[in-house]
Design an enzyme around this catalytic site. Structure first.
Site, PDB file in Angstrom:
ATOM      1  N   ARG A 151       9.523 -17.514   2.036  1.00 23.50           N
ATOM      2  CA  ARG A 151      10.270 -18.324   3.180  1.00 23.50           C
ATOM      3  C   ARG A 151       9.456 -19.698   3.222  1.00 23.50           C
ATOM      4  O   ARG A 151      10.186 -20.505   3.985  1.00 23.50           O
ATOM      5  CB  ARG A 151       9.852 -17.526   4.379  1.00 23.50           C
ATOM      6  CG  ARG A 151      10.581 -16.205   4.482  1.00 23.50           C
ATOM      7  CD  ARG A 151      10.434 -15.676   6.030  1.00 23.50           C
ATOM      8  NE  ARG A 151      10.288 -14.172   6.057  1.00 23.50           N
ATOM      9  CZ  ARG A 151      11.506 -13.515   6.054  1.00 23.50           C
ATOM     10  NH1 ARG A 151      12.690 -14.156   5.875  1.00 23.50           N
ATOM     11  NH2 ARG A 151      11.291 -12.228   5.942  1.00 23.50           N
TER      12      ARG A 151
ATOM     13  N   GLU B 133       6.152 -13.075 -13.577  1.00 22.89           N
ATOM     14  CA  GLU B 133       5.698 -11.688 -13.665  1.00 22.89           C
ATOM     15  C   GLU B 133       6.921 -10.850 -13.816  1.00 22.89           C
ATOM     16  O   GLU B 133       6.924  -9.860 -14.401  1.00 22.89           O
ATOM     17  CB  GLU B 133       4.720 -11.361 -13.008  1.00 22.89           C
ATOM     18  CG  GLU B 133       5.176 -10.749 -11.429  1.00 22.89           C
ATOM     19  CD  GLU B 133       5.086 -12.138 -10.285  1.00 22.89           C
ATOM     20  OE1 GLU B 133       4.968 -13.021 -11.003  1.00 22.89           O
ATOM     21  OE2 GLU B 133       5.027 -11.740  -9.193  1.00 22.89           O
TER      22      GLU B 133
ATOM     23  N   LYS C  16       6.411  30.313 -23.964  1.00 22.05           N
ATOM     24  CA  LYS C  16       6.376  30.992 -22.710  1.00 22.05           C
ATOM     25  C   LYS C  16       7.276  30.024 -21.598  1.00 22.05           C
ATOM     26  O   LYS C  16       7.996  30.690 -20.772  1.00 22.05           O
ATOM     27  CB  LYS C  16       4.920  30.956 -22.076  1.00 22.05           C
ATOM     28  CG  LYS C  16       4.749  31.849 -20.904  1.00 22.05           C
ATOM     29  CD  LYS C  16       2.956  32.029 -20.823  1.00 22.05           C
ATOM     30  CE  LYS C  16       2.879  32.481 -19.464  1.00 22.05           C
ATOM     31  NZ  LYS C  16       1.345  32.732 -19.402  1.00 22.05           N
TER      32      LYS C  16
ATOM     33  N   CYS D 243       3.364 -18.064  -6.300  1.00 22.01           N
ATOM     34  CA  CYS D 243       3.923 -18.018  -4.960  1.00 22.01           C
ATOM     35  C   CYS D 243       2.769 -18.240  -3.949  1.00 22.01           C
ATOM     36  O   CYS D 243       2.635 -19.394  -3.968  1.00 22.01           O
ATOM     37  CB  CYS D 243       4.786 -16.557  -4.782  1.00 22.01           C
ATOM     38  SG  CYS D 243       6.109 -16.849  -3.438  1.00 22.01           S
TER      39      CYS D 243
ATOM     40  N   HIS E 290       8.196 -16.350  -9.358  1.00 22.89           N
ATOM     41  CA  HIS E 290       7.535 -14.992  -9.713  1.00 22.89           C
ATOM     42  C   HIS E 290       7.540 -14.932 -11.399  1.00 22.89           C
ATOM     43  O   HIS E 290       8.679 -14.112 -11.941  1.00 22.89           O
ATOM     44  CB  HIS E 290       7.691 -13.595  -9.042  1.00 22.89           C
ATOM     45  CG  HIS E 290       7.434 -14.064  -7.692  1.00 22.89           C
ATOM     46  ND1 HIS E 290       6.132 -13.179  -7.330  1.00 22.89           N
ATOM     47  CD2 HIS E 290       7.758 -14.340  -6.659  1.00 22.89           C
ATOM     48  CE1 HIS E 290       6.132 -13.419  -5.868  1.00 22.89           C
ATOM     49  NE2 HIS E 290       7.031 -14.056  -5.492  1.00 22.89           N
TER      50      HIS E 290
ATOM     51  N   TYR F 109       0.719  -1.353  -0.003  1.00 25.22           N
ATOM     52  CA  TYR F 109      -0.102   0.091   0.077  1.00 25.22           C
ATOM     53  C   TYR F 109       0.763   1.281   0.162  1.00 25.22           C
ATOM     54  O   TYR F 109       0.333   2.193  -0.481  1.00 25.22           O
ATOM     55  CB  TYR F 109      -0.903   0.132   1.310  1.00 25.22           C
ATOM     56  CG  TYR F 109      -2.286  -0.861   1.175  1.00 25.22           C
ATOM     57  CD1 TYR F 109      -2.788  -0.985   0.134  1.00 25.22           C
ATOM     58  CD2 TYR F 109      -2.385  -1.970   2.308  1.00 25.22           C
ATOM     59  CE1 TYR F 109      -3.885  -1.947   0.064  1.00 25.22           C
ATOM     60  CE2 TYR F 109      -3.304  -2.656   2.301  1.00 25.22           C
ATOM     61  CZ  TYR F 109      -4.036  -2.763   1.081  1.00 25.22           C
ATOM     62  OH  TYR F 109      -5.113  -3.656   1.035  1.00 25.22           O
TER      63      TYR F 109
ATOM     64  N   GLU G 125       2.811 -20.940   7.906  1.00 23.68           N
ATOM     65  CA  GLU G 125       2.787 -19.195   7.980  1.00 23.68           C
ATOM     66  C   GLU G 125       1.283 -18.694   8.332  1.00 23.68           C
ATOM     67  O   GLU G 125       1.251 -17.984   9.051  1.00 23.68           O
ATOM     68  CB  GLU G 125       3.040 -18.759   6.478  1.00 23.68           C
ATOM     69  CG  GLU G 125       2.883 -16.935   6.451  1.00 23.68           C
ATOM     70  CD  GLU G 125       3.187 -16.700   5.066  1.00 23.68           C
ATOM     71  OE1 GLU G 125       3.000 -17.442   4.138  1.00 23.68           O
ATOM     72  OE2 GLU G 125       3.023 -15.325   4.980  1.00 23.68           O
TER      73      GLU G 125
HETATM   74  N1  GLN Z   1       4.050 -15.804   1.946  1.00 23.86           N
HETATM   75  C1  GLN Z   1       4.608 -16.961   1.232  1.00 23.86           C
HETATM   76  C2  GLN Z   1       6.027 -17.307   1.587  1.00 23.86           C
HETATM   77  O1  GLN Z   1       6.812 -16.625   2.307  1.00 23.86           O
HETATM   78  C3  GLN Z   1       4.399 -16.434  -0.134  1.00 23.86           C
HETATM   79  C4  GLN Z   1       5.308 -15.518  -0.662  1.00 23.86           C
HETATM   80  C5  GLN Z   1       4.735 -14.446  -1.783  1.00 23.86           C
HETATM   81  O2  GLN Z   1       3.742 -14.995  -2.259  1.00 23.86           O
HETATM   82  N2  GLN Z   1       5.715 -13.834  -2.425  1.00 23.86           N
HETATM   83  O3  GLN Z   1       6.369 -18.320   1.299  1.00 23.86           O
END
Ligand code: GLN
Length: 532
Positions: free
Chosen positions: A464, A511, A225, A383, A509, A56, A407
């Site tokens: 993680r 992306e 200007k 992820c 990732h 955010y 988690e």
């Molecule tokens: N929270 C998850 C982890 O740490 C996924 C992390 C994420 O989506 N970048 O494994």
């Protein structure tokens, strides 16, 4: 080229004027003329990097090949230039101060008072110049975050002043401002630009080129200007008008001769015209889609599109390849419940579950994975999105009701997603995840292999937690298989459901690596799957 040329991009009047896009567009034009170019972002905040920031605050955290957690503008640089950036391309005030203070503790300044000028400014200048000399770039474009006049930007602007003085003809400042349109009087107003340039002049920097962001075309009189009041020649007043896609901006900048003006000011000649054929082909495909598909992007930060910048841009690239317009439906995962998820998600051609951290909105993501799986809707989990798909499969197909990620529930009796061994001892939050590029071996005859057309790939990570290999056999028996594995650690990197039309979860990732000239194969094939 004999000397690296340094271009500093500053901004005034308001934030969010698109300094990153202007920097990337100029870099693209110079690159298209055959020069080697890189772009650097200097961020005036005190965090060491944006890795510990909530999206955010500054949007997505972009991860480079070497595992740096960086500002999202670096994503634009890579998408435009099709070249990797690295840690040296993003510097924050926190990092500058940290290295100066470390030097002080080592005794490097013994006997001296350590001050903003010259010690902090020297460190800033060192990092700017190092990027150019280490890699022998023809151009280093340095974008200064924030707006001229901010207290925290001052050491950076002061460094620009000093460098312009030291480098002479090898340095140049481009200042980006806003020319607002007043509806009531039907006029464009130049006063904010004049004031912004005055403020820059007070700090000793005379801009060489002004780029004016505007909603309406600038008349010749307006340009005259601005030139008169701001000590620049009229050809150095560049219009940056609003366009429907950021990928049009290099073309606009070429029309406005931004690259030519830069070369002229730096005393360079380039007989080559920018080679932009592939870029223009992409734009043509982008603006002439044959079909539209609706893909749900399920995440907890959907109020702020910047939080998913790279994912959104990856769909733009993949859409253009497939000649379709991808309409993204932003679905708030916190608002998806057992009672409404079917209604909320029905009619979508594809579903993507976004990355994320922590338990907020997690159950909604799990409902979205269930909906995609049960209704044969093409699915991509990234992820945390992949981890949700695994949890959902365990709960609803393998009947393991307590399945979870540790988690989210440390005491889960079925920890199908668990903390990675090397993460168990980690206590610091900053820069300690599994970060950057790791290899992954692909299984043949899978969606992943079909997309990449290769046996081994490299993708970027930021996590993680991992798929718990103790359960792998049970998953494979039940119909969810691992199709990508890290060859060194055995870590599961990709899962798929072969019975499903196209169901792929990736621990990495994709992306971060999609660019205009190299659209990411996973996104390309995901979009393709939504078409049939
Ligand atoms: N929270 C998850 C982890 O740490 C996924 C992390 C994420 O989506 N970048 O494994």
């Amino acid at each position: 080229m004999a000397h690296t040329k340094y271009i500093f991009v500053t901004g005034g009047v308001t934030s969010s004027l698109g300094k990153g896009i202007i920097s990337a567009s100029l870099a693209k034009l110079l690159q298209a003329r055959g020069f080697s170019v890189t772009i650097q972002k200097l961020d005036p905040y005190i965090n060491i990097d944006p890795g510990t920031l909530n999206p955010y605050e500054h949007g997505e955290c972009y991860v480079t090949e070497d595992g740096a957690e960086t500002d999202l503008d670096l994503g634009h640089y890579e998408r435009f230039l099709n070249k990797f950036t690295s840690q040296s391309n993003n510097v924050t005030t926190g990092r500058i101060y940290q290295s100066v203070i470390n030097k002080e503790r080592r005794g490097d300044f013994l006997g001296k008072t350590v001050q903003i000028i010259p010690h902090i400014t020297d460190e800033i200048k060192r990092r700017i110049k190092l990027l150019g000399t280490k890699n022998r770039f023809d151009f280093v474009i340095t974008e200064i975050g924030g707006t001229v006049g901010d207290i925290e930007s001052l050491p950076y602007i002061e460094s620009v002043r000093q460098l312009k003085w030291e480098l002479g003809k090898d340095a140049l400042n481009i200042h980006l401002t806003l020319v607002p349109y007043l509806n009531a009087s039907g006029e464009l107003k130049t006063k904010p630009t004049q004031h912004s340039v005055k403020m820059l002049l007070e700090t000793g920097v005379q801009p060489d080129i002004l780029v004016l962001r505007t909603e309406h075309p600038l008349t010749k009189d307006i340009r005259k200007k601005v030139a008169l009041f701001c000590n620049v020649d009229i050809n150095s007043v560049i219009e940056s008008i609003d366009v429907s896609t950021i990928y049009e901006v290099p073309i606009l900048m070429k029309k406005e001769k931004l690259d030519e003006t830069v070369l002229l000011k730096l005393g360079l000649q380039s007989k080559l015209q920018p080679e932009l054929k592939a870029w223009k082909d992409f734009l043509k495909r982008l603006s002439n889609p044959i079909r539209t598909v609706r893909i749900g992007l399920v995440g907890k930060y959907v109020e702020l599109a910047d939080a998913y910048k790279s994912i959104i841009e990856s769909f733009v690239h993949a859409g253009a390849v497939n000649r379709v317009k991808v309409e993204l439906e932003l679905v708030h995962s916190e608002k998806l419940t057992m009672d409404n998820y079917v209604d909320e998600l029905k009619g979508l051609d594809g579903i993507l579950i976004a990355p994320g951290f922590g338990p907020r909105g997690i159950e909604g993501k799990i409902y979205a994975a269930k909906f995609a799986r049960e209704n044969n809707i093409p699915f991509l989990g990234i992820c945390l999105g992949m981890q949700c798909a695994v949890i959902e499969f365990a709960r609803n197909v393998m009947n393991l009701q307590d399945a979870n990620s540790t988690e989210m529930k440390r005491t889960s009796s079925v920890p199908v997603i668990d903390i990675m061994e090397e993460q168990k001892k980690v206590t610091d939050k900053g820069g300690t995840m599994r970060l950057g590029a790791y290899p992954c071996r692909l299984k043949k005859k899978t969606n992943a292999h079909e997309a990449y057309q290769r046996n081994t790939i490299q993708e970027r990570h930021r996590h993680r937690y991992e798929f718990n290999n103790n359960y792998l056999e049970d998953f494979e028996k039940a119909g969810m298989i691992a199709t990508g594995i890290n060859p060194e650690t055995g870590l599961v990197e990709i899962v798929e459901i072969p019975k499903h039309k196209w169901f792929v979860g990736v621990q990495f990732h994709p992306e971060y690596k999609s660019t205009v000239l190299n659209p990411h194969p996973i996104f390309v094939n995901f979009v393709k799957a939504t078409l049939s």
